[in-house]
Scaffold this motif. Structure first.
Motif, short mmCIF file in Angstrom:
data_model
loop_
_atom_site.label_atom_id
_atom_site.label_comp_id
_atom_site.label_asym_id
_atom_site.label_seq_id
_atom_site.Cartn_x
_atom_site.Cartn_y
_atom_site.Cartn_z
N LEU A 121 0.83 -1.20 0.00
CA LEU A 121 0.00 0.00 0.00
C LEU A 121 0.87 1.26 0.00
N LEU A 122 1.93 1.22 0.81
CA LEU A 122 2.83 2.38 0.88
C LEU A 122 3.39 2.72 -0.49
N GLU A 123 3.83 1.71 -1.24
CA GLU A 123 4.46 2.02 -2.52
C GLU A 123 3.44 2.61 -3.50
N THR A 124 2.20 2.16 -3.42
CA THR A 124 1.22 2.73 -4.34
C THR A 124 0.82 4.15 -3.92
N VAL A 125 0.78 4.41 -2.61
CA VAL A 125 0.47 5.77 -2.16
C VAL A 125 1.62 6.72 -2.52
N LEU A 126 2.86 6.25 -2.36
CA LEU A 126 4.00 7.07 -2.77
C LEU A 126 3.90 7.40 -4.26
N LEU A 127 3.56 6.40 -5.05
CA LEU A 127 3.44 6.61 -6.49
C LEU A 127 2.30 7.59 -6.80
N GLY A 128 1.16 7.38 -6.15
CA GLY A 128 0.00 8.21 -6.43
C GLY A 128 0.19 9.64 -5.96
N SER A 129 0.89 9.79 -4.87
CA SER A 129 1.04 11.11 -4.27
C SER A 129 2.17 11.90 -4.91
N LEU A 130 3.26 11.21 -5.26
CA LEU A 130 4.43 11.90 -5.82
C LEU A 130 4.35 12.00 -7.34
N GLY A 131 3.60 11.11 -7.98
CA GLY A 131 3.66 11.02 -9.43
C GLY A 131 4.82 10.14 -9.83
N SER A 132 4.76 9.61 -11.05
CA SER A 132 5.73 8.56 -11.38
C SER A 132 7.16 9.08 -11.50
#
Lengths: 437, 274, 293
Positions: A219-230
């Protein structure tokens, strides 16, 4: 001695006699079977075998491997395939055994590893696997795999492994009925997601189903991706995004907020239990890799009716992938056999045999979509068109040491909810085991 | 009067005893009931419900998957238990009745080996066994034999130490040498200790997971590892898993039911005072 | 002449065992110590001398602090629980009731099963879900109107470890029961009769006569259970997986060594575990061997 003692003793002796005769009976059979063809065939082909090491020991994974071995057997009739699969725990035990074999100078010819830094950080840096550029050129693989994938599985310009399958990490599963009952649209951004979860929580529904610790890392990695952008997310792993920056703080705050929408018993649930909460209507969303689709199919559920899917909020147009791949050992005892195996693993036939059974899509972009189910077809489309980012939990973007330090920091954070401390620990992890200095 | 009262009081004990028995049997019930359920029927919410029918499908499926590893376990456990018992008996005899210089130092050193946490030897163990090529079932047998030496030695030593010295002296006067005394006098009366040690080694080797997972591969997994792997790393069929769990526990349960008394003594042997 | 031959023979016969133990126990411990003092991180062995660096890092490692706290909680609950429960069961079974054998078997049978097997079941029993998803023991308590017993089991913050200890008590209390039962049977009946004639109550008899006589057994149980609890590994893995709130040194050691490739840190954790076991065991071995002489 008492009567009882002697009768017990006889029982034990009988028991061991049964066991021993059973072993004795079984033993002569197998060598005889193996010996016969070996003698007939291979006077000159003595070394024609390949030992392939993996942790595919059960379920669809083992079945998929068997299907690929069949393809291999049909093509290379004179090469014996030795399947050295070791148990357990998403490869943890297997990696322990593999490490000790490599340390002892007894490598298998080829082994499975998550494509990306898990292989590179451990085995390339350790000087244990060969570059495969020539094989890629000869087989024309660069042309049939997504352009953005190649840098993620390369190190200093060399490609080190052959990916056989692709899973997607950034998938959000949802219950269509629960969403429509509460008048919630499928969210595409983080803000929409928070708004949707507020509505659901107010209505007394658990907004997000979560499981044990590794699913929290997922979940953390997807939130990081979603929040920071790719772009910024990718930068975390090559050192160009500062872990101490304000945008990472904001992403971690988002993550802390997401956790407030989850079920209280997360620590006791497997990923399957969490997936089941969604289809049972006990929770609205779940973030999990696309192997969840295989689970839903096994439960005989209908796609888009019992369950739906979308990219995780903020990651539309990004395909956060993970991949199982095979390597060529430095000092492989049977290099020809290993090369033959890798050719099959990278071939269209091999990948089309493996992936429908395993429930993943081909790493190649030219597999036949009609072999796959509804979800996987949509994933194939995205794989061909989206921007590709790598998964942290599943070994693409960070080496093993770094990942395990991040995992520890996450565990401490979930227990203590201290965002600043979490960020400090992440900064320290990047400095000690990542590219940050 | 008084006796009656006492009897009643005694019968009152059945209530807590039965309550405790239920507590001890609850997990067993869940295992059994789930083992009979179909995949779709398995749900945490209905775990206390009885299965809708008695079908042996799961057991058959689990057996089909586990059969090779049940044999691997048997092939590993029987020699491991026999060899370590023989060694333990010999060592116990020498340490109890044939003390040599330094035996008083050697015995505690061996004894301490019983208590070491395997984590403190794990890294060298993995490296060493792979480096000398002792993997698979032979490696596992050797590991169980060696790490079983402390407890088997202790059990036999304590037993032999309890035997009167006169037994040996008489034989010595008759001209028997050490091996003769061992074979003709001590071995025949050692059966109870052998049973105890065999059971102990059998159960601990059968239930072992740590060594097995390190040393074996898919052609020779013992049953604990196979059970753990049956799940694969992804989808878990709990009904088959529970059925398999029961199958994996069956041999030890059988030994325990058939030889309950000796099993008990085997457990007591684990304590120094055994 | 003959005597000398036998002496050599005895040394020859026992030396393979001694050699094996020396290598596989003490040799490997020495090797682990060397690794723990090195800088080995990553796949390839690296024996560069690092001194006490790994140990010092562990002492200030928040995860290791969690491990120590968890081990203390687990040990306390598990050891006390198993001893008290085992003692009570043994006293009840010692009254000469009919069916004693059946009860004894039931209490003992969990010991015959592997942690891997029982852990799976306990994972289900101790499911902490609430409301409509309630299951396991909580569901059972709820339907029996024992709501006050409903709790979050191993997901309880800080004290979650105590729930794991309950599963361990389930598995091991039969063992302490057996120890105590053996001890109780060894106490001569006349002793109790004499006390009764002197007008002592049953409680007083247990308090003043029987418990003191059972002290060596309690000590054995304490040591055996105590050293087991320092090594607990498969039970936690099977119930809760590898999760930080329920982390213990044995799991940290496995994860950091084989997942994270921090070999030197893993070895240091192993050695610290060994030291804590030794502190418990060595005096005990000395005491028992002395008591024999």
């Amino acid at each position: 001695m008492s009567k009882k003692f002697w009768s017990s003793l006889i029982a034990i002796l009988l028991l061991s006699a049964v066991v021993l005769t059973a072993c004795g009976g079984a033993a002569p059979e197998s060598p005889a079977e193996e010996a016969a063809p070996a003698e007939e065939e291979s006077m000159e082909m003595e070394d024609a075998q390949v030992e392939v090491f993996s942790w595919w020991t059960g379920g669809g994974e083992a079945a998929g491997l068997d299907a690929m071995i069949e393809v291999f057997g049909a093509e290379y009739t004179d090469v014996e395939f030795v399947n050295a699969a070791v148990a357990g725990g998403a490869g943890t035990n297997a990696r322990a055994v593999l490490a000790s074999r490599l340390q002892a100078g007894d490598p298998p010819d080829s082994w499975q590893g998550h494509a990306g830094q898990e292989l590179i950080g451990t085995y390339v840096v350790g000087g244990q696997i060969e570059a495969l550029n020539d094989l890629y050129d000869a087989e024309g693989w660069v042309d049939v795999m997504p352009e953005t994938l190649i840098p993620l599985i390369s190190h200093e310009g060399n490609i080190y492994s052959v990916p056989v399958n692709i899973h997607r990490a950034n998938v959000m599963w949802y219950n269509p009925t629960v969403l429509s009952d509460n008048g919630v649209e499928v969210p595409a951004t983080m803000d929409e997601w928070f708004a949707a979860m507020d509505t659901l929580q107010a209505a007394g529904v658990t907004p997000l189903a979560l499981g044990e610790q590794w699913t929290q890392l997922h979940l953390l990695e997807t939130v990081l991706l979603g929040s920071l952008g790719s772009d910024a997310y990718d930068g975390l792993w090559d050192g160009s995004t500062d872990w101490a920056s304000a945008e990472v703080t904001a992403a971690l705050d988002d993550f802390a907020k997401v956790l407030t929408y989850t079920n209280s018993d997360a620590a006791s649930l497997s990923w399957q239990d969490a997936s089941q909460l969604v289809v049972n209507g006990d929770a609205a969303f779940n973030v999990m890799g696309d192997w969840a689709a295989g689970y839903y199919i096994e439960l005989e559920l209908t796609a888009m009716e019992d369950y739906g899917w979308a990219p995780t909020p903020g990651s539309v147009g990004v395909f956060q992938f993970l991949s199982d791949s095979f390597t060529l050992a430095v000092g492989a005892p049977h290099p020809e056999g290993a090369e033959a195996w890798l050719k099959v693993a990278g071939s269209k036939a091999g990948q089309e045999a493996f992936n429908p059974v395993k429930g993943s899509i081909c790493a190649r972009t030219d597999c036949d979509p009609s072999l796959f189910g509804e979800y996987l077809q949509s994933a194939m489309e995205d794989w061909g068109s989206n921007t590709v980012s790598g998964s942290l939990t599943h070994g693409v973007v960070a080496n093993d040491s770094w990942k395990s330090e991040i995992d520890t920091a996450l565990g401490l954070f979930v227990a203590g909810q201290d965002v600043a401390g979490f960020q400090d620990a992440l900064v320290a992890a990047c400095a000690s085991s990542g590219p940050c200095k | 009067m008084l006796k009656n009262l006492k009897l009643q009081k005694k019968h009152g004990l059945y209530i807590p005893l039965i309550g405790m028995a239920i507590f001890y049997l609850l997990p067993m019930y869940v295992m059994l009931a789930t083992g009979f359920k179909s995949f779709a029927e398995v749900d945490l919410k209905t775990m206390w419900n009885l299965p809708q029918g008695i079908a042996f499908d799961n057991y058959i499926e689990a057996y089909a998957k586990l059969a090779p590893s049940l044999w691997s376990s048997a092939k590993m456990v029987v020699p491991a238990a026999l060899i370590s018992s023989m060694l333990g008996s010999l060592n116990g005899f020498i340490l109890a009745k044939w003390k040599f210089k330094g035996a008083d130092i050697i015995f505690p050193l061996i004894l301490f080996g019983m208590f070491i946490p395997y984590q403190s030897i794990l890294i060298p163990f993995v490296q060493f066994m792979n480096a000398v090529g002792l993997t698979g079932i032979p490696g596992l047998i050797i590991a169980h034999v060696i790490y079983g030496i402390p407890i088997t030695t202790l059990t036999f030593r304590n037993y032999y130490a309890s035997l009167p010295q006169e037994l040996l002296e008489a034989a010595k006067i008759d001209g028997a040498d050490m091996l003769g005394i061992y074979r003709h006098i001590l071995l025949p009366i050692s059966m109870p200790s052998f049973v105890v040690v065999l059971i102990w080694q059998f159960t601990s080797a059968w239930n072992d997971f740590l060594f097995a997972v390190i040393l074996t591969s898919n052609t020779d997994w013992p049953v604990t590892v196979a059970l753990n792997n049956m799940a694969g790393s992804q989808i878990i069929s709990w009904n088959v898993q529970m059925a398999g769990s029961l199958l994996a526990a069956l041999p030890t349960l059988l030994v325990y039911i058939l030889l309950g008394r000796y099993f008990l003594r085997g457990l007591l042997a684990g304590s120094l005072k055994g | 002449m003959n005597k000398n031959k036998d002496r050599y023979l005895s040394i020859i016969l026992i030396s393979p065992s001694i050699l094996a133990v020396l290598i596989f126990v003490y040799g490997f411990i020495g090797w682990s110590i060397r690794v723990s003092l090195s800088d080995w991180k990553g796949l390839n062995p690296n024996y560069t001398w690092a001194g006490s660096k790994n140990y010092l890092a562990l002492f200030s490692d928040p995860r290791f602090h969690v491990d120590i706290r968890n081990t203390l909680i687990f040990t306390g609950v598990f050891v006390i629980g198993s001893i008290v429960l085992g003692f009570i069961l043994a006293v009840m079974l010692d009254q000469g009731l009919k069916g004693e054998g059946i009860f004894r078997s039931i209490f003992l049978f969990p010991m015959a099963i592997s942690y891997i097997v029982t852990g799976v079941v306990w994972r289900w029993l101790m499911n902490p879900a609430e409301g409509s998803r309630m299951s396991g023991l909580n569901l059972l308590f709820d339907s029996l109107n024992l709501d006050f017993l409903v709790n979050r089991w191993h997901t309880t913050p800080i004290w979650g470890m105590a729930a794991i200890a309950i599963a361990a008590i389930w598995q091991m209390s039969g063992y302490t029961m057996a120890l105590y039962l053996a001890g109780l049977r060894a106490i001569p009946h006349e002793l109790r009769e004499a006390a009764r004639i002197d007008g002592a109550s049953e409680f007083q008899i247990y308090r003043r006569i029987i418990l003191p006589l059972l002290t060596p057994i309690s000590l054995s149980a304490l040591i055996i259970l105590g050293h087991m609890s320092l090594k607990v590994f498969d039970l936690i893995i099977a119930i809760a997986g590898k999760q930080l709130p329920l982390d213990v040194p044995a799991i940290y050691m496995w994860q950091t060594t084989f997942d994270g490739l921090f070999y030197s840190r893993g070895a240091a954790i192993g050695i610290l575990l060994l030291i804590s076991v030794a502190v418990l065991i060595i005096p005990y071995i000395r005491y028992t061997l002395k008591a024999e002489d």
